[in-house]
Motif scaffolding. Structure first.
Motif, PDB file in Angstrom:
ATOM      1  N   MET A   1      39.975  44.921  40.445  1.00 13.10           N
ATOM      2  CA  MET A   1      40.034  44.193  39.437  1.00 13.10           C
ATOM      3  C   MET A   1      40.281  42.695  39.695  1.00 13.10           C
ATOM      4  N   ILE A   2      40.877  42.560  40.910  1.00  9.28           N
ATOM      5  CA  ILE A   2      41.368  41.400  41.400  1.00  9.28           C
ATOM      6  C   ILE A   2      39.983  40.749  41.600  1.00  9.28           C
ATOM      7  N   ALA A   3      39.126  41.168  42.449  1.00 12.36           N
ATOM      8  CA  ALA A   3      37.953  40.727  42.985  1.00 12.36           C
ATOM      9  C   ALA A   3      37.090  40.187  41.591  1.00 12.36           C
ATOM     10  N   LYS A   9      36.726  33.485  37.872  1.00 12.59           N
ATOM     11  CA  LYS A   9      37.286  32.024  37.978  1.00 12.59           C
ATOM     12  C   LYS A   9      36.381  31.018  38.753  1.00 12.59           C
ATOM     13  N   GLN A  10      35.762  31.491  39.713  1.00 15.85           N
ATOM     14  CA  GLN A  10      34.773  30.786  40.596  1.00 15.85           C
ATOM     15  C   GLN A  10      33.543  30.670  39.832  1.00 15.85           C
ATOM     16  N   GLN A  11      32.907  31.461  38.930  1.00 14.20           N
ATOM     17  CA  GLN A  11      31.906  31.334  38.159  1.00 14.20           C
ATOM     18  C   GLN A  11      32.258  30.366  37.053  1.00 14.20           C
ATOM     19  N   LYS A  39      33.417  39.002  33.118  1.00 12.35           N
ATOM     20  CA  LYS A  39      34.500  39.537  32.100  1.00 12.35           C
ATOM     21  C   LYS A  39      34.506  41.151  31.819  1.00 12.35           C
ATOM     22  N   MET A  40      33.359  41.389  31.447  1.00 11.31           N
ATOM     23  CA  MET A  40      33.012  42.777  31.059  1.00 11.31           C
ATOM     24  C   MET A  40      33.525  43.860  32.055  1.00 11.31           C
ATOM     25  N   MET A  41      33.326  43.231  33.436  1.00 10.93           N
ATOM     26  CA  MET A  41      33.728  44.408  34.512  1.00 10.93           C
ATOM     27  C   MET A  41      35.236  44.573  34.519  1.00 10.93           C
ATOM     28  N   ILE A  42      35.860  43.159  34.279  1.00 13.15           N
ATOM     29  CA  ILE A  42      37.406  43.284  34.197  1.00 13.15           C
ATOM     30  C   ILE A  42      37.896  44.171  33.108  1.00 13.15           C
ATOM     31  N   LEU A  43      37.273  44.142  31.918  1.00 12.16           N
ATOM     32  CA  LEU A  43      37.603  44.886  30.927  1.00 12.16           C
ATOM     33  C   LEU A  43      37.482  46.360  31.119  1.00 12.16           C
ATOM     34  N   ASP A  44      36.281  46.822  31.847  1.00  9.72           N
ATOM     35  CA  ASP A  44      35.872  48.018  31.922  1.00  9.72           C
ATOM     36  C   ASP A  44      36.866  48.643  33.282  1.00  9.72           C
TER      37      ASP A  44
END
Length: 86
Positions: A1-3, A9-11, A39-44
């Motif tokens: 999730m950190i990645a 942030k980079q995007q 952002k969706m991947m963070i939530l998932d």
């Protein structure tokens, strides 16, 4: 999730740079789509982590008789070390 958070942030920075440089609107739009996917991947990832956390917690509660085993202690330590963000 950190990645995924780092990538997000980079995007965001990339998009701001493109906007500041008056970049191509099509490229900016595509980069915005990439940002939304991140952002969706963070939530998932968070959802899957919460589910796994709950499953492990239930398993440890159901298998108290194994509390003296190394595997149980390791799982308990892992569970205690994880802090789920809201």
């Amino acid at each position: 999730m950190i990645a995924y958070k780092t990538e997000t942030k980079q995007q965001e920075e990339r998009i701001e740079r493109l906007k500041a440089e008056a970049g191509d609107e099509f490229v900016i739009k595509k980069q915005m789509e990439v940002l939304q996917e991140s952002k969706m991947m963070i939530l998932d990832s968070h959802r899957r982590l919460a589910v796994a956390h709950g499953v492990l917690l239930q398993l440890l509660e159901a298998e108290v008789e194994l509390s003296e085993t190394e595997e149980y202690k390791e799982a308990k330590n892992m569970l205690d070390s994880v802090k789920l963000e809201a």
